[in-house]
Enzyme design. Structure first.
Site, mmCIF file in Angstrom:
data_model
loop_
_atom_site.group_PDB
_atom_site.id
_atom_site.type_symbol
_atom_site.label_atom_id
_atom_site.label_comp_id
_atom_site.label_asym_id
_atom_site.label_seq_id
_atom_site.Cartn_x
_atom_site.Cartn_y
_atom_site.Cartn_z
ATOM 1 N N ALA A 192 19.134 -49.421 -8.116
ATOM 2 C CA ALA A 192 19.237 -50.199 -6.878
ATOM 3 C C ALA A 192 20.457 -49.795 -6.068
ATOM 4 O O ALA A 192 20.455 -49.840 -4.840
ATOM 5 C CB ALA A 192 19.276 -51.686 -7.201
ATOM 6 N N THR A 250 13.077 -43.814 -8.384
ATOM 7 C CA THR A 250 13.795 -42.567 -8.105
ATOM 8 C C THR A 250 15.307 -42.720 -8.236
ATOM 9 O O THR A 250 16.031 -41.738 -8.260
ATOM 10 C CB THR A 250 13.487 -42.072 -6.686
ATOM 11 O OG1 THR A 250 13.906 -43.065 -5.734
ATOM 12 C CG2 THR A 250 11.996 -41.814 -6.517
ATOM 13 N N GLU A 252 0.825 -1.204 0.000
ATOM 14 C CA GLU A 252 0.000 0.000 0.000
ATOM 15 C C GLU A 252 0.860 1.256 0.000
ATOM 16 O O GLU A 252 0.537 2.242 -0.686
ATOM 17 C CB GLU A 252 -0.928 0.009 1.218
ATOM 18 C CG GLU A 252 -1.919 -1.147 1.247
ATOM 19 C CD GLU A 252 -1.414 -2.345 2.020
ATOM 20 O OE1 GLU A 252 -2.240 -3.034 2.637
ATOM 21 O OE2 GLU A 252 -0.190 -2.612 1.993
ATOM 22 N N THR A 285 11.937 -42.891 2.463
ATOM 23 C CA THR A 285 11.539 -43.137 3.851
ATOM 24 C C THR A 285 10.869 -41.917 4.468
ATOM 25 O O THR A 285 9.759 -41.998 5.001
ATOM 26 C CB THR A 285 12.748 -43.562 4.699
ATOM 27 O OG1 THR A 285 13.313 -44.762 4.149
ATOM 28 C CG2 THR A 285 12.322 -43.827 6.139
ATOM 29 N N GLU A 345 13.231 -32.425 0.386
ATOM 30 C CA GLU A 345 14.033 -33.087 -0.641
ATOM 31 C C GLU A 345 14.797 -34.211 0.036
ATOM 32 O O GLU A 345 15.893 -34.017 0.558
ATOM 33 C CB GLU A 345 14.960 -32.095 -1.333
ATOM 34 C CG GLU A 345 14.211 -30.955 -2.026
ATOM 35 C CD GLU A 345 15.081 -30.132 -2.958
ATOM 36 O OE1 GLU A 345 16.158 -30.633 -3.361
ATOM 37 O OE2 GLU A 345 14.679 -28.994 -3.295
ATOM 38 N N ASP A 383 24.650 -38.436 -0.438
ATOM 39 C CA ASP A 383 24.883 -37.519 -1.561
ATOM 40 C C ASP A 383 25.681 -36.268 -1.218
ATOM 41 O O ASP A 383 26.140 -35.571 -2.120
ATOM 42 C CB ASP A 383 23.541 -37.086 -2.163
ATOM 43 C CG ASP A 383 22.729 -38.268 -2.676
ATOM 44 O OD1 ASP A 383 23.335 -39.286 -3.045
ATOM 45 O OD2 ASP A 383 21.489 -38.164 -2.704
ATOM 46 N N THR A 386 20.092 -38.959 3.253
ATOM 47 C CA THR A 386 20.368 -38.258 1.998
ATOM 48 C C THR A 386 21.682 -37.509 2.089
ATOM 49 O O THR A 386 22.477 -37.501 1.137
ATOM 50 C CB THR A 386 19.216 -37.285 1.679
ATOM 51 O OG1 THR A 386 18.013 -38.027 1.505
ATOM 52 C CG2 THR A 386 19.506 -36.486 0.422
ATOM 53 N N TRP A 428 21.779 -38.194 -13.483
ATOM 54 C CA TRP A 428 20.586 -37.382 -13.225
ATOM 55 C C TRP A 428 19.407 -38.048 -13.920
ATOM 56 O O TRP A 428 19.513 -38.405 -15.099
ATOM 57 C CB TRP A 428 20.758 -35.956 -13.751
ATOM 58 C CG TRP A 428 21.827 -35.191 -13.071
ATOM 59 C CD1 TRP A 428 23.080 -34.944 -13.519
ATOM 60 C CD2 TRP A 428 21.715 -34.557 -11.788
ATOM 61 N NE1 TRP A 428 23.776 -34.192 -12.612
ATOM 62 C CE2 TRP A 428 22.954 -33.934 -11.532
ATOM 63 C CE3 TRP A 428 20.703 -34.445 -10.841
ATOM 64 C CZ2 TRP A 428 23.198 -33.214 -10.361
ATOM 65 C CZ3 TRP A 428 20.950 -33.731 -9.691
ATOM 66 C CH2 TRP A 428 22.188 -33.128 -9.453
#
Length: 365
Positions: free
Chosen positions: A169, A166, A57, A298, A294, A205, A201, A175
């Site tokens: 194995a 995803t 405003e 699990t 991300e 990674d 994760t 990617w």
């Protein structure tokens, strides 16, 4: 309440467009846009650009100048009525001589809710509420979630092959999706107030979990949250570097040794698992509006099972990984068709060679 005209709808649509410009920079504040109009002529417009700075405003009134006298103000959220880091917007609208305010939605924040409208009405300003309210709430779904439910809006980001895998194995996943899809994810990260991952994760990674946009695009770096119940992640992990703030979440019976540089808090661990609801409540108290998850199958599956997922951002790549690949979600107990989890497609579009789906659960499990 007066009946809204086609011109009212056009002006509010413009205000919503303006509000969205603050998607990367207003958190924890809501995105707000404002249009000042004399009939069908826009005389001023603005949006909330950054948290702690002038509200929509104020920008619109400055842009309108003397033309605000006798005008209608279209604002996507109730004007504030309290002194925070900026002066009350309701007072500014009255002082500028605006004679009508059309608001998309009431502000649920306790210091504002209804007070802005009451102040305007008491000063003789006509107030009409509810124009394009659904769109306004959708835009600020994280803010409304935090204020009304006490927890962030939870979005899970996943990428999968056509056969629902995803990763291989072995765990290899770089990617699955295209470069265009990965760039698109960065924009979703930038609008999020926090990015949540799990220790598994990080150990597998070693991601940075930062938002990376082209040079010149401004955003507030999202908080990185590591769900590390047993404090397994070393402080040398990239998620603990100084490129963005990080918060570690442990179980109450764990005493981590992160040093003074890393923030941490503990949540209960009933039945051997962290209380995810308590974790989300803590993040809500920290001003987190939108949380992007991300992580692996699990944690994603546990959030779905607990009924804590609001949105699934799913990238589907035109590849096949085979039946030995890792599944999208883990732990979902679906033994009959009546147990299946239905999802509603909110948006579907192609990003590079991949399909991006935005889905929401039809019911809580």
């Amino acid at each position: 309440m007066s009946e809204f005209t086609a011109n009212d709808h056009a002006m509010m649509a413009r205000a919503l467009q303006l509000a969205e410009r603050g998607a990367f920079t207003t958190k924890p504040n809501p995105m707000v846009g404002c249009v000042i109009a004399q009939g069908e002529r826009i005389v001023g417009e603005g949006w909330h650009m950054r948290a702690g700075e002038a509200h929509a405003e104020a920008h619109a009134l400055l842009n309108a100048g003397a033309a605000a006298m006798g005008a209608t103000a279209y604002v996507t959220l109730e004007p504030c009525a309290h002194q925070g880091r900026t002066p009350p917007c309701a007072n500014a609208l009255v002082a500028a001589g605006v004679t009508r305010v059309v608001a998309a939605s009431r502000d649920p924040y306790v210091q504002v809710s209804g007070e802005g409208f009451r102040k305007l009405t008491a000063s003789g300003v006509i107030v009409d509420i509810g124009l394009m309210e659904a769109a306004a709430r959708e835009l600020n779904r994280g803010f409304f979630s935090r204020i009304e439910r006490g927890r962030p809006w939870v979005r899970i980001k996943l990428a999968m092959s056509l056969d629902g895998r995803t990763a291989l194995a072995s765990g290899e996943s770089k990617w699955i999706t295209s470069e265009a899809a990965r760039a698109d994810v960065q924009r979703w990260r930038a609008r999020s107030a926090a990015i949540l991952t799990a220790s598994g994760t990080v150990l597998a990674d070693d991601p940075m979990l930062t938002a990376r946009l082209p040079a010149g695009e401004e955003f507030i770096a999202p908080l990185r949250v590591v769900l590390d119940s047993r404090a397994r992640v070393a402080t040398t992990a990239r998620v603990f570097d100084d490129s963005a703030p990080t918060l570690a979440v442990n179980a109450v019976d764990i005493v981590p040794d992160y040093g003074d540089e890393i923030a941490a808090y503990s949540v209960p661990r009933p039945n051997g698992r962290l209380d995810l609801g308590a974790m989300l409540a803590q993040l809500g108290q920290r001003g987190i509006n939108e949380l992007q998850v991300e992580a692996g199958a699990t944690l994603a599956g546990a959030l779905f099972t607990a009924g804590l997922v609001d949105e699934l951002l799913l990238y589907v790549a035109p590849v096949l990984l085979g039946d030995r690949g890792r599944p999208l979600l883990g732990g979902l107990d679906v033994s009959t068709m009546s147990d299946r989890l239905g999802l509603t497609v909110i948006d579907s579009r192609q990003v590079g060679v991949d399909l991006r789906l935005l889905l929401r659960p039809m019911r809580a499990r």
